[in-house]
Design a protein around this motif. Structure first.
Motif, PDB file in Angstrom:
ATOM      1  N   THR A  44    -101.413  25.981  -9.173  1.00  0.00           N
ATOM      2  CA  THR A  44    -102.743  26.483  -9.549  1.00  0.00           C
ATOM      3  C   THR A  44    -102.906  27.938  -9.108  1.00  0.00           C
ATOM      4  O   THR A  44    -103.518  28.747  -9.819  1.00  0.00           O
ATOM      5  N   ASP A  45    -102.356  28.284  -7.961  1.00  0.00           N
ATOM      6  CA  ASP A  45    -102.367  29.691  -7.546  1.00  0.00           C
ATOM      7  C   ASP A  45    -101.558  30.543  -8.530  1.00  0.00           C
ATOM      8  O   ASP A  45    -101.975  31.646  -8.895  1.00  0.00           O
ATOM      9  N   LEU A  46    -100.405  30.018  -8.941  1.00  0.00           N
ATOM     10  CA  LEU A  46     -99.603  30.743  -9.940  1.00  0.00           C
ATOM     11  C   LEU A  46    -100.426  30.968 -11.206  1.00  0.00           C
ATOM     12  O   LEU A  46    -100.452  32.070 -11.753  1.00  0.00           O
ATOM     13  N   ALA A  47    -101.075  29.900 -11.659  1.00  0.00           N
ATOM     14  CA  ALA A  47    -101.840  29.987 -12.903  1.00  0.00           C
ATOM     15  C   ALA A  47    -102.937  31.048 -12.781  1.00  0.00           C
ATOM     16  O   ALA A  47    -103.148  31.859 -13.693  1.00  0.00           O
ATOM     17  N   LYS A  48    -103.611  31.069 -11.638  1.00  0.00           N
ATOM     18  CA  LYS A  48    -104.693  32.054 -11.455  1.00  0.00           C
ATOM     19  C   LYS A  48    -104.142  33.484 -11.468  1.00  0.00           C
ATOM     20  O   LYS A  48    -104.789  34.411 -11.981  1.00  0.00           O
ATOM     21  N   ALA A  49    -102.934  33.666 -10.937  1.00  0.00           N
ATOM     22  CA  ALA A  49    -102.334  35.003 -10.950  1.00  0.00           C
ATOM     23  C   ALA A  49    -102.112  35.484 -12.391  1.00  0.00           C
ATOM     24  O   ALA A  49    -102.220  36.682 -12.676  1.00  0.00           O
ATOM     25  N   HIS A  50    -101.817  34.552 -13.296  1.00  0.00           N
ATOM     26  CA  HIS A  50    -101.614  34.950 -14.704  1.00  0.00           C
ATOM     27  C   HIS A  50    -102.926  35.443 -15.331  1.00  0.00           C
ATOM     28  O   HIS A  50    -102.913  36.341 -16.169  1.00  0.00           O
ATOM     29  N   ILE A  51    -104.030  34.826 -14.946  1.00  0.00           N
ATOM     30  CA  ILE A  51    -105.327  35.288 -15.475  1.00  0.00           C
ATOM     31  C   ILE A  51    -105.586  36.717 -14.975  1.00  0.00           C
ATOM     32  O   ILE A  51    -105.971  37.593 -15.751  1.00  0.00           O
ATOM     33  N   ASN A  52    -105.341  36.927 -13.686  1.00  0.00           N
ATOM     34  CA  ASN A  52    -105.536  38.282 -13.146  1.00  0.00           C
ATOM     35  C   ASN A  52    -104.611  39.283 -13.836  1.00  0.00           C
ATOM     36  O   ASN A  52    -105.012  40.410 -14.123  1.00  0.00           O
ATOM     37  N   ALA A  53    -103.387  38.848 -14.105  1.00  0.00           N
ATOM     38  CA  ALA A  53    -102.428  39.744 -14.759  1.00  0.00           C
ATOM     39  C   ALA A  53    -102.902  40.084 -16.176  1.00  0.00           C
ATOM     40  O   ALA A  53    -102.829  41.239 -16.607  1.00  0.00           O
ATOM     41  N   LEU A  54    -103.419  39.072 -16.889  1.00  0.00           N
ATOM     42  CA  LEU A  54    -103.925  39.330 -18.249  1.00  0.00           C
ATOM     43  C   LEU A  54    -105.035  40.370 -18.227  1.00  0.00           C
ATOM     44  O   LEU A  54    -105.102  41.247 -19.094  1.00  0.00           O
ATOM     45  N   ARG A  55    -105.898  40.261 -17.218  1.00  0.00           N
ATOM     46  CA  ARG A  55    -107.038  41.190 -17.143  1.00  0.00           C
ATOM     47  C   ARG A  55    -106.589  42.612 -16.844  1.00  0.00           C
ATOM     48  O   ARG A  55    -107.295  43.557 -17.127  1.00  0.00           O
ATOM     49  N   ARG A  56    -105.407  42.736 -16.231  1.00  0.00           N
ATOM     50  CA  ARG A  56    -104.955  44.070 -15.819  1.00  0.00           C
ATOM     51  C   ARG A  56    -103.823  44.615 -16.679  1.00  0.00           C
ATOM     52  O   ARG A  56    -103.337  45.709 -16.412  1.00  0.00           O
ATOM     53  N   ILE A  57    -103.423  43.877 -17.685  1.00  0.00           N
ATOM     54  CA  ILE A  57    -102.183  44.273 -18.356  1.00  0.00           C
ATOM     55  C   ILE A  57    -102.290  45.626 -19.048  1.00  0.00           C
ATOM     56  O   ILE A  57    -101.323  46.372 -19.140  1.00  0.00           O
ATOM     57  N   ASN A  58    -103.495  45.973 -19.490  1.00  0.00           N
ATOM     58  CA  ASN A  58    -103.628  47.261 -20.170  1.00  0.00           C
ATOM     59  C   ASN A  58    -103.606  48.449 -19.226  1.00  0.00           C
ATOM     60  O   ASN A  58    -103.493  49.589 -19.665  1.00  0.00           O
TER      61      ASN A  58
ATOM     62  N   GLY B 214    -105.176  41.777  -7.171  1.00  0.00           N
ATOM     63  CA  GLY B 214    -106.340  41.271  -6.454  1.00  0.00           C
ATOM     64  C   GLY B 214    -106.211  39.770  -6.232  1.00  0.00           C
ATOM     65  O   GLY B 214    -107.186  39.025  -6.299  1.00  0.00           O
ATOM     66  N   TRP B 215    -104.991  39.323  -5.979  1.00  0.00           N
ATOM     67  CA  TRP B 215    -104.696  37.884  -5.942  1.00  0.00           C
ATOM     68  C   TRP B 215    -104.167  37.460  -4.579  1.00  0.00           C
ATOM     69  O   TRP B 215    -103.315  38.132  -4.015  1.00  0.00           O
ATOM     70  N   VAL B 216    -104.719  36.369  -4.072  1.00  0.00           N
ATOM     71  CA  VAL B 216    -104.117  35.740  -2.896  1.00  0.00           C
ATOM     72  C   VAL B 216    -104.012  34.237  -3.163  1.00  0.00           C
ATOM     73  O   VAL B 216    -104.847  33.670  -3.881  1.00  0.00           O
ATOM     74  N   ALA B 217    -102.997  33.620  -2.581  1.00  0.00           N
ATOM     75  CA  ALA B 217    -102.804  32.181  -2.772  1.00  0.00           C
ATOM     76  C   ALA B 217    -103.824  31.432  -1.918  1.00  0.00           C
ATOM     77  O   ALA B 217    -103.887  31.631  -0.711  1.00  0.00           O
ATOM     78  N   LYS B 218    -104.623  30.575  -2.565  1.00  0.00           N
ATOM     79  CA  LYS B 218    -105.669  29.868  -1.816  1.00  0.00           C
ATOM     80  C   LYS B 218    -105.436  28.360  -1.746  1.00  0.00           C
ATOM     81  O   LYS B 218    -106.169  27.650  -1.084  1.00  0.00           O
ATOM     82  N   ASN B 219    -104.437  27.886  -2.501  1.00  0.00           N
ATOM     83  CA  ASN B 219    -104.229  26.427  -2.588  1.00  0.00           C
ATOM     84  C   ASN B 219    -102.861  26.002  -2.076  1.00  0.00           C
ATOM     85  O   ASN B 219    -102.433  24.884  -2.317  1.00  0.00           O
ATOM     86  N   SER B 220    -102.161  26.929  -1.421  1.00  0.00           N
ATOM     87  CA  SER B 220    -100.733  26.712  -1.197  1.00  0.00           C
ATOM     88  C   SER B 220    -100.352  26.180   0.173  1.00  0.00           C
ATOM     89  O   SER B 220     -99.181  26.231   0.544  1.00  0.00           O
ATOM     90  N   ASP B 221    -101.325  25.672   0.960  1.00  0.00           N
ATOM     91  CA  ASP B 221    -100.867  25.071   2.218  1.00  0.00           C
ATOM     92  C   ASP B 221    -100.093  23.793   1.883  1.00  0.00           C
ATOM     93  O   ASP B 221    -100.393  23.100   0.891  1.00  0.00           O
ATOM     94  N   LEU B 222     -99.097  23.501   2.700  1.00  0.00           N
ATOM     95  CA  LEU B 222     -98.141  22.441   2.353  1.00  0.00           C
ATOM     96  C   LEU B 222     -98.833  21.096   2.128  1.00  0.00           C
ATOM     97  O   LEU B 222     -98.507  20.358   1.196  1.00  0.00           O
ATOM     98  N   GLU B 223     -99.819  20.789   2.964  1.00  0.00           N
ATOM     99  CA  GLU B 223    -100.484  19.476   2.808  1.00  0.00           C
ATOM    100  C   GLU B 223    -101.162  19.370   1.448  1.00  0.00           C
ATOM    101  O   GLU B 223    -101.120  18.336   0.791  1.00  0.00           O
TER     102      GLU B 223
END
Ligand SMILES: NC(=O)c1ccc[n+]([C@@H]2O[C@H](COP(=O)([O-])OP(=O)(O)OC[C@H]3O[C@@H](n4cnc5c(N)ncnc54)[C@H](O)[C@@H]3O)[C@@H](O)[C@H]2O)c1
Length: 321
Positions: free
Chosen positions: A225-239, A298-307
């Protein structure tokens, strides 16, 4: 805005499709179902069964598309060393065809699923985007070749591209909207999960004599889910056209034994394993710097703790027990 997601029926792609739909994008998925499942594609998206190798399909879809997230590829490092031609065709030729059709329809925005495998053996840690690229498997080479090609198309044809270099993707959508298990898993977490669910009897640990606290390899796991959110941020900045290669990892590591212990705790299942020889090309430690992703996306992983990774994965695998 309409986004074409190639490989959108696969593990990571289906999570990106969810995120895109949640964010209100129109989504078109192209997947040949060689490894994906149509039922993983959110109903809000349009699904087309087909391959990136099929120029006619690409030509049909391209006019209506505003941006592309390109995941379609094979990803097994081991298999790529045994059958490189399969990887040449699917990963390289398939992508060249996509790029060619994009170019002929004057479509310029593409986010490319790349990998930490482009770096090869880490020369220093954490691995940042300035680290040399020197893949030690053919899969990593196919990704690097596409990155280089996109660099040329940026200069020659005005492409805007961002290559996201994923570390170890893991976890599942927390609302359980993706129900299919990974096909032919090669990564540690789905393999341990298959043991916990009784799909496989035992697993191998490739070496526990590394120079790490418990002797097993340390890796950087990033929630899908963190990966997926990074793609949204990337889309917004691609130009913006100034960020190109970006690592997606957390900067934290877990050993193989850490992951097994966490799975045993969360699932209350005993994992059977045996320790065998080291595999060639497995570094003791591999983790990413996440500072450029933070700065550029502008992305940080927020869901990536191992548990959380293990809990969200188990909530799907436990239905197979
Ligand atoms: N899983 C990871 O940890 C990881 C790490 C780094 C990079 N990646 C990259 O992320 C992308 C997605 O990986 P994943 O884990 O979701 O794998 P996956 O196998 O679950 O998904 C790939 C999808 O692409 C489809 N596909 C393959 N070749 C195709 C083609 N020529 N035309 C159309 N569809 C095709 C498959 O059917 C599948 O649905 C890949 O490009 C992979 O190299 C994954």
């Amino acid at each position: 805005m309409k986004i074409l997601v190639t490989g959108g029926a696969g593990y990571i792609g289906s999570h990106i499709v969810l995120e895109l739909c949640d964010e209100g994008y129109d989504v078109l998925v192209l997947d040949d179902l060689s490894l994906g499942n149509e039922s993983s594609v959110d109903k809000r998206a349009e699904f087309i069964k087909g391959s990136t190798l099929d120029e006619q399909i690409l030509k049909k879809l391209m006019p209506e598309v505003d941006g592309i997230i390109h995941l379609a590829s094979f990803k097994s490092a081991g298999e790529s060393m045994i059958n490189p031609s399969v990887y040449t065709q699917n990963n390289i030729e398939g992508t060249l065809r996509l790029i060619d059709v994009m170019s002929s329809y004057n479509k310029k925005n593409i986010i490319f699923s790349s990998t930490a495998a482009v770096y090869g053996n880490p020369q220093y840690l954490p691995v940042d985007e300035n680290h040399q690229t020197n893949p030690i498997n053919y899969y990593g080479f196919t990704k690097l070749m596409i990155e280089n090609t996109l660099g040329w198309y940026k200069d020659l044809k005005g492409f805007n591209f961002i290559a996201l270099r994923y570390f170890n993707a893991a976890g599942y959508d927390k609302e359980n909207r993706i129900l299919n298990l990974e096909n032919k898993p090669q990564n540690l977490i789905p393999i341990i999960m298959e043991c916990a669910a009784g799909i496989r009897r035992s697993m191998q640990i490739f070496g526990d004599d590394y120079n790490t606290p418990d002797g097993t390899c340390l890796r950087d796991y990033i929630h899908v889910t963190d990966l997926a959110k990074a793609h949204i941020n990337a889309l917004r900045r691609i130009n913006d056209n100034n960020t190109i290669f970006i690592n997606l990892g957390t900067g934290f590591t877990h050993s193989v034994y850490d992951v097994i212990r966490t799975v045993e705790k969360i699932t209350s299942k005993k994992i059977n394993y045996s320790v065998t020889n080291r595999r060639e090309g497995d570094p003791a430690k591999l983790y990413s710097s996440s500072s450029f992703a933070k700065k550029s996306l502008g992305w940080v992983a927020k869901n990536s703790d191992l548990e959380n990774i293990i809990k969200t994965t188990w909530s799907i695998y436990k239905t197979r027990v």
